[in-house]
Design a protein around this motif. Structure first.
Motif, PDB file in Angstrom:
ATOM      1  N   THR A  28       1.010  -0.869  -0.023  1.00  0.00           N
ATOM      2  CA  THR A  28      -0.041   0.132   0.046  1.00  0.00           C
ATOM      3  C   THR A  28       0.801   1.224  -0.077  1.00  0.00           C
ATOM      4  N   ILE A  29       0.454   2.191  -0.923  1.00  0.00           N
ATOM      5  CA  ILE A  29       1.094   3.561  -0.876  1.00  0.00           C
ATOM      6  C   ILE A  29      -0.071   4.561  -1.284  1.00  0.00           C
ATOM      7  N   ALA A  30      -0.178   5.618  -0.605  1.00  0.00           N
ATOM      8  CA  ALA A  30      -1.028   6.762  -1.039  1.00  0.00           C
ATOM      9  C   ALA A  30      -0.484   7.496  -1.910  1.00  0.00           C
ATOM     10  N   CYS A  31      -1.131   7.898  -2.918  1.00  0.00           N
ATOM     11  CA  CYS A  31      -0.462   8.717  -4.268  1.00  0.00           C
ATOM     12  C   CYS A  31      -1.489   9.779  -4.468  1.00  0.00           C
ATOM     13  N   PRO A  32      -0.989  10.745  -5.239  1.00  0.00           N
ATOM     14  CA  PRO A  32      -1.851  11.918  -5.577  1.00  0.00           C
ATOM     15  C   PRO A  32      -2.943  11.431  -6.668  1.00  0.00           C
ATOM     16  N   ARG A  33      -3.788  12.180  -6.881  1.00  0.00           N
ATOM     17  CA  ARG A  33      -4.839  11.842  -7.914  1.00  0.00           C
ATOM     18  C   ARG A  33      -4.396  11.589  -8.952  1.00  0.00           C
ATOM     19  N   LYS A  34      -3.256  12.209  -9.596  1.00  0.00           N
ATOM     20  CA  LYS A  34      -2.979  12.337 -10.857  1.00  0.00           C
ATOM     21  C   LYS A  34      -2.255  10.907 -11.257  1.00  0.00           C
ATOM     22  N   LEU A  35      -2.076  10.013 -10.278  1.00  0.00           N
ATOM     23  CA  LEU A  35      -1.611   8.588 -10.118  1.00  0.00           C
ATOM     24  C   LEU A  35      -2.789   7.535 -10.054  1.00  0.00           C
ATOM     25  N   PRO A  36      -3.230   7.112 -10.979  1.00  0.00           N
ATOM     26  CA  PRO A  36      -4.669   6.288 -10.922  1.00  0.00           C
ATOM     27  C   PRO A  36      -4.187   4.984 -10.071  1.00  0.00           C
TER      28      PRO A  36
END
Length: 120
Positions: free
Chosen positions: A59-67
């Motif tokens: 699990t990694i939380a990513c900005p919205r630009k990364l689907p």
């Protein structure tokens, strides 16, 4: 005797080649932080924004630009994570790696490190 004309054979149908699209890969420096259940900032239910349960090493939380489903390789950790989560503070250029223990997340802290984003 005259020879009979030979009928032309139909050309054999060729199988279509399977084309594997190569994932787009881009290396950039990101502000990488860590989070854990019970850290005082993360909801304790353990379900990511994509609906999966949190998992250390995935699990990694990513900005919205990364689907969701985008792979993120972190060379300094020699590990690939999958974008399955979001976060209110996770904006462009920021990632948040999940750790099972709060102490491991705190030890990781905040680091500016090179990551390789692999979009499909």
């Amino acid at each position: 005797m005259p020879k009979k004309p030979v009928a032309a054979k139909e050309p054999k149908k060729q199988k279509k080649a399977t084309v594997h699209k190569k994932a787009k890969s881009k290396r950039e420096i990101y502000n990488v932080t860590a989070y854990s259940l019970g850290d005082g900032y993360t909801p304790s239910h353990g379900v990511t924004a994509s609906g999966e349960r949190v998992q250390q090493g995935r699990t990694i939380a990513c900005p919205r630009k990364l689907p969701f489903g985008t792979e993120v390789y972190i060379p300094s950790l020699n590990h690939t994570y999958v974008c399955t989560d979001r976060g209110g503070a996770i904006k462009s250029g920021h990632l948040d790696v999940y750790f099972k223990s709060v102490s491991d997340a705190e030890k990781f802290g905040r680091q500016w490190i090179e990551v390789e984003v692999r979009q499909k």
